[in-house]
Write a protein that holds these residues in place. Structure first.
Motif, PDB file in Angstrom:
ATOM      1  N   ASP A   1       0.589  -1.346  -0.015  1.00 54.36           N
ATOM      2  CA  ASP A   1      -0.010  -0.014  -0.069  1.00 54.36           C
ATOM      3  C   ASP A   1       0.991   1.065   0.055  1.00 54.36           C
TER       4      ASP A   1
ATOM      5  N   ALA B   1       0.786   3.498  -2.221  1.00 54.15           N
ATOM      6  CA  ALA B   1      -0.028   4.462  -2.800  1.00 54.15           C
ATOM      7  C   ALA B   1      -1.072   5.111  -1.350  1.00 54.15           C
ATOM      8  N   GLY B   2      -1.081   4.491  -0.643  1.00 55.60           N
ATOM      9  CA  GLY B   2      -1.880   4.821   0.506  1.00 55.60           C
ATOM     10  C   GLY B   2      -1.091   5.723   1.309  1.00 55.60           C
ATOM     11  N   ARG B   3       0.332   5.660   1.387  1.00 51.07           N
ATOM     12  CA  ARG B   3       1.168   6.283   2.376  1.00 51.07           C
ATOM     13  C   ARG B   3       1.459   7.777   1.285  1.00 51.07           C
TER      14      ARG B   3
ATOM     15  N   ASP C   1      -0.814  10.135   0.700  1.00 51.13           N
ATOM     16  CA  ASP C   1      -1.954  10.943   0.701  1.00 51.13           C
ATOM     17  C   ASP C   1      -1.565  12.404   1.270  1.00 51.13           C
TER      18      ASP C   1
ATOM     19  N   THR D   1      -0.731  12.333   5.307  1.00 51.48           N
ATOM     20  CA  THR D   1       0.418  12.016   5.687  1.00 51.48           C
ATOM     21  C   THR D   1       1.479  12.689   5.413  1.00 51.48           C
TER      22      THR D   1
END
Length: 400
Positions: A147, A149-151, A153, A156
């Motif tokens: 993940d 991509a989730g880090r 944003d 973050t």
């Protein structure tokens, strides 16, 4: 506010004027870079063979995590020393301290987060099927597992800008190195809060407020950050007794001092080696203590001339870029490694050509760090002046 710390001691020599300590700082940053590159590009030690030379090279290129502890000790000496000096003169002010620290940190961290976002989005778009951008655990968390991509944003990114990485938010993108900045920022706050609450002769209410804030910061960052505070405080302890240490060193014969420094350097090297082999609490404290002893022996700078002096000068000069190198090297290294070894199973086996390639790529990253510093760190004074001006304007408005 008047402090009750013993008088007379001066602030430690500024980072830009101490060749030996600057060289130590630069060397530690380069060890971190080499470690990350080797982890991303080479097979694990268990797959590398058991040759003596290979074992030694893997150990030397595995010193990066331990080298971060050297940063903490030096930071305690320089930053903690500046706080101690200000308290001794009765001139510590939160506004000036905050502008000094934030301008120093943010002028690199902000652009580093932007660069990380650009490179990681590029990597995900063009190399999204490679092991690095898929978060393969084979890399031992050198880059995040899964993940990615989730880090990336905005929340973050803001959390990292506020030094809350690993505390409230994860480190941004592939830039896992940013974990240590959250620890540093916590120490920067904890130390003067503790001194103000304990040693200040200011109003009782203000001292109580600082004590409450100290407890709040400690509760926020938690044990995983606080366990490294003693390492940072070791450097501050050297700053506290700097004048006394310097007086003792001045009475030593030059040969005795040289032998003591050489012996301390060897102990630091051995402690680095032990810590890379086993990152245990005992080895961490051993390395911190050894670094502190070497630091104490170097409060008076080396006076090398000739070729050793020129090497020392070069490392000392590069130290002004070491923070930039540390802050930007990992996303660049991740992109390079994804291009050269797309899948974890394709990582390099040790060979002379591959070791030379590692050396060349490390040099490329060192150059990138210097260029980034030229664009950012060299303007720290301007950013600090802007912050100071803003604080003064707010103060005038409050009085009016």
């Amino acid at each position: 506010m008047t402090a009750t710390l013993p008088a007379r001691a001066e602030a430690p020599t500024r980072p830009g004027t101490h060749r030996a300590l600057n060289a130590l700082r630069a060397a530690a940053a380069m060890l971190v870079v080499v470690y990350h590159l080797r982890t991303l590009l080479f097979v694990d030690p268990a797959e590398a063979g058991d040759g003596a030379l290979t074992t030694v090279l893997y150990a030397v290129t595995g010193l990066g995590p331990a080298a971060v502890l050297v940063f903490f000790v030096l930071s305690g000496y320089w930053v903690g020393g500046s706080v101690i000096a200000a308290f001794r003169r009765g001139r510590f002010r939160w506004a000036s301290y905050a502008t000094a620290r934030l301008s120093r940190l943010w002028i690199v961290l902000g652009p580093a987060l932007v660069l990380t976002g650009i490179l990681d989005h590029l990597g995900l778009a063009l190399l999204g099927n490679t092991s690095i951008y898929l978060g393969d655990p084979a890399y031992h968390h050198t880059v995040p597992v899964a993940d990615l991509a989730g880090r990336l944003d905005p929340l973050t990114a803001l959390g990292n800008l506020g030094f809350l990485q690993t505390i409230v938010v994860p480190t941004y993108g592939t830039n896992a190195s940013l974990w240590s900045l959250a620890y540093e920022a916590a120490f920067y706050a904890i130390f003067p809060l503790a001194l103000y609450a304990w040693k200040s002769r200011g109003p009782v209410g203000v001292r109580i407020l600082n004590a409450v804030l100290l407890i709040a910061v400690c509760a926020l960052v938690g044990p995983k950050v606080l366990m490294y505070l003693p390492v940072w405080l070791m450097g501050a302890g050297v700053a506290l007794y700097r004048d006394r240490i310097a007086a003792v060193l001045a009475r030593l014969r030059p040969r005795t001092l040289t032998l003591a420094r050489a012996g301390a350097a060897l102990v630091v090297a051995a402690a680095l080696w032990a810590t890379q082999a086993s990152y245990s609490s005992r080895n961490v404290l051993l390395l911190a203590a050894a670094t502190t002893v070497l630091l104490a022996l170097l409060v008076q700078d080396l006076r090398w001339g000739g070729l050793p002096g020129r090497v020392l000068d070069a490392l000392s000069a590069y130290a002004e870029s070491s923070y930039s190198l540390y802050a930007v090297h990992l996303p660049i290294a991740a992109l390079i490694a994804a291009l050269l070894a797309p899948h974890a199973a394709q990582r390099w086996v040790p060979s002379p050509a591959h070791w030379l390639a590692l050396l060349a790529l490390s040099a490329v990253l060192v150059g990138a760090g210097w260029l980034f510093a030229w664009c950012t760190e060299r303007h720290t004074g301007h950013l600090r002046a802007m912050f100071d001006s803003a604080f003064r304007a707010v103060g005038r408005s409050a009085r009016d």
